[in-house]
Scaffold this active site. Sequence first.
Site, mmCIF file in Angstrom:
data_model
loop_
_atom_site.group_PDB
_atom_site.id
_atom_site.type_symbol
_atom_site.label_atom_id
_atom_site.label_comp_id
_atom_site.label_asym_id
_atom_site.label_seq_id
_atom_site.Cartn_x
_atom_site.Cartn_y
_atom_site.Cartn_z
ATOM 1 N N ARG A 136 80.275 18.305 77.062
ATOM 2 C CA ARG A 136 81.070 18.541 75.851
ATOM 3 C C ARG A 136 82.162 19.594 76.045
ATOM 4 O O ARG A 136 82.972 19.804 75.147
ATOM 5 C CB ARG A 136 80.120 18.981 74.735
ATOM 6 C CG ARG A 136 79.353 20.269 75.016
ATOM 7 C CD ARG A 136 78.202 20.449 74.034
ATOM 8 N NE ARG A 136 77.357 21.591 74.363
ATOM 9 C CZ ARG A 136 76.213 21.873 73.753
ATOM 10 N NH1 ARG A 136 75.770 21.077 72.789
ATOM 11 N NH2 ARG A 136 75.504 22.923 74.080
ATOM 12 N N ARG A 191 75.540 17.453 76.267
ATOM 13 C CA ARG A 191 75.686 18.563 77.234
ATOM 14 C C ARG A 191 75.301 18.178 78.667
ATOM 15 O O ARG A 191 75.984 18.507 79.629
ATOM 16 C CB ARG A 191 74.785 19.717 76.783
ATOM 17 C CG ARG A 191 74.589 20.839 77.787
ATOM 18 C CD ARG A 191 73.617 21.873 77.232
ATOM 19 N NE ARG A 191 73.218 22.866 78.197
ATOM 20 C CZ ARG A 191 73.822 24.047 78.373
ATOM 21 N NH1 ARG A 191 74.878 24.351 77.658
ATOM 22 N NH2 ARG A 191 73.382 24.907 79.256
ATOM 23 N N SER A 262 82.837 26.250 78.634
ATOM 24 C CA SER A 262 83.272 26.790 77.355
ATOM 25 C C SER A 262 82.034 26.871 76.473
ATOM 26 O O SER A 262 81.051 26.197 76.748
ATOM 27 C CB SER A 262 84.345 25.903 76.717
ATOM 28 O OG SER A 262 83.782 24.703 76.213
ATOM 29 N N TYR A 315 72.503 35.251 78.331
ATOM 30 C CA TYR A 315 71.088 34.883 78.191
ATOM 31 C C TYR A 315 70.560 34.535 79.573
ATOM 32 O O TYR A 315 71.340 34.242 80.485
ATOM 33 C CB TYR A 315 70.862 33.737 77.189
ATOM 34 C CG TYR A 315 71.790 32.543 77.301
ATOM 35 C CD1 TYR A 315 71.784 31.696 78.397
ATOM 36 C CD2 TYR A 315 72.657 32.246 76.262
ATOM 37 C CE1 TYR A 315 72.619 30.588 78.470
ATOM 38 C CE2 TYR A 315 73.514 31.132 76.322
ATOM 39 C CZ TYR A 315 73.487 30.322 77.422
ATOM 40 O OH TYR A 315 74.326 29.235 77.500
ATOM 41 N N GLU A 337 83.811 31.352 80.740
ATOM 42 C CA GLU A 337 83.635 30.646 79.465
ATOM 43 C C GLU A 337 84.977 30.724 78.739
ATOM 44 O O GLU A 337 85.430 31.809 78.355
ATOM 45 C CB GLU A 337 82.544 31.312 78.619
ATOM 46 C CG GLU A 337 81.157 31.298 79.255
ATOM 47 C CD GLU A 337 80.402 29.987 79.056
ATOM 48 O OE1 GLU A 337 80.940 29.040 78.454
ATOM 49 O OE2 GLU A 337 79.247 29.920 79.507
HETATM 50 O O1 0X9 Z 1 74.297 28.033 79.697
HETATM 51 C C1 0X9 Z 1 75.142 27.878 80.580
HETATM 52 O O2 0X9 Z 1 74.975 27.155 81.548
HETATM 53 C C2 0X9 Z 1 76.485 28.609 80.458
HETATM 54 N N1 0X9 Z 1 76.911 28.660 79.101
HETATM 55 S S1 0X9 Z 1 77.373 27.282 78.308
HETATM 56 O O3 0X9 Z 1 77.587 27.585 76.925
HETATM 57 N N2 0X9 Z 1 78.765 26.806 78.893
HETATM 58 O O4 0X9 Z 1 76.393 26.273 78.543
HETATM 59 C C3 0X9 Z 1 76.331 30.018 80.975
HETATM 60 C C4 0X9 Z 1 75.871 30.128 82.374
HETATM 61 C C5 0X9 Z 1 75.878 31.519 82.862
HETATM 62 N N3 0X9 Z 1 74.588 31.969 83.242
HETATM 63 C C6 0X9 Z 1 73.780 32.695 82.406
HETATM 64 N N4 0X9 Z 1 74.096 32.964 81.190
HETATM 65 N N5 0X9 Z 1 72.673 33.182 82.922
HETATM 66 ZN ZN ZN Z 2 78.719 25.072 80.010
#
Ligand code: 0X9
Ligand code: ZN
Length: 384
Positions: A136, A191, A262, A315, A337
């Site tokens: 997405r 996703r 993003s 996170y 992002e």
């Molecule tokens: O969740 C993910 O894979 C990434 N964010 S998203 O909203 N594009 O899906 C962030 C990945 C970075 N890694 C961590 N946050 N640990």
């Molecule tokens: Zn992502």
Amino acid sequence: MELIVEVTSDEPTHPLSKLLTIPLGLDVWEANANRLVVRAGEPQIDRITKMGYRIRQIVPVEKHISTFAADDAQKGYHSAASLEEGMRQLAETRPDLCALHEIGRSVEGRPIWGLQIGERNGDRRKLLFMGCHHAREWTAVEVPFLLARDLIENADTPDMSRRLTQAEIWVVPMVNPDGHEFSRTDDRLWRKNRRRNADGSIGVDPNRNYGYMWGILDVPTSSHVPSDETYVGPRAFSEPETRAVRDLVSTRKFDGLITYHSFSQLVLYPWGYTAEEIKDPVDRATHSDLARGMSECICAVHGKIYTPQPSSKLYPTAGDTTDWTYGEYGISSFTIELRPKTVEEGGFILPASEIRPAWEENRAAALHLIDRMLQAPADAAAAV
Ligand code: 0X9
Ligand code: ZN
């Protein structure tokens, strides 16, 4: 009915981080100290309320989609097919400078394309720019594609020619073509990839399927439940999309990389699997300095603030791209992002009119990384 809601808490006994440890199957869209934004069904929302968190409805999912993804909102974004066409055209304009490679095929057999641009011989730095692990996140296709176009179209200017004689640059704008196609035709908020899982659910999260610390966490943002949005898959590199990236990265010794996602306007760097910092002091400084530098470059273009921070501060995740590329190979690795900052501005559905400014600010960051890599001594990205 599915809703997009804001979750807050002023109870110290209920920090937002605690909610991210409870297996509720949430789709987490924003995560910061002030609020979480999640997509959830009514039973999930009831449970969160009963736990003592405060919920504010932002918008029903259907309304969000109809507001931001109007019929002509697709115009301006590539499909898998039009991206292939665009990449072929770029390669054909400068065969002296670039080569188009199929780096692998998706679950449904779509080619995953990589464009190799610049110097291919001798002592040169190597960089990789990837997009669209997540279906997405359409802007994350456009930014690396526009980078490839910019490098090729401006190859004869003094600055670009210097970069392209010293560096070999790979651009893979769409790692997850099946998911992207599904998000165009069926579900704008899809996703994952399109793997059929053992329990009949669909999709593995490609950004949890890499082989460094794979699967060590079992939390909503890195889940072992196949139907969850962040399903890690049955084993590391179970997916052809991540194997394609693995095979590219393991045969080329990249010095630096950016993987575009993003939204939220962040410049992230390892680690994602732990809240600990990178141990090696040089690597730690390299990552935080480059992230801050890219963030400053971005801000200088249109004033947008992309916050530089370790991934785990967003996170926790295990098996994401940059943990693997840094952890396994010592590559200076960043997740950007892209725009927008919030769901109220469209979240994953960025108006096509914002592709250009998103690209312009990220051009500055990508060139900053390239230039810094070209200046760095050969051992700057030493293996950990
Ligand atoms: O969740 C993910 O894979 C990434 N964010 S998203 O909203 N594009 O899906 C962030 C990945 C970075 N890694 C961590 N946050 N640990
Ligand atoms: Zn992502």
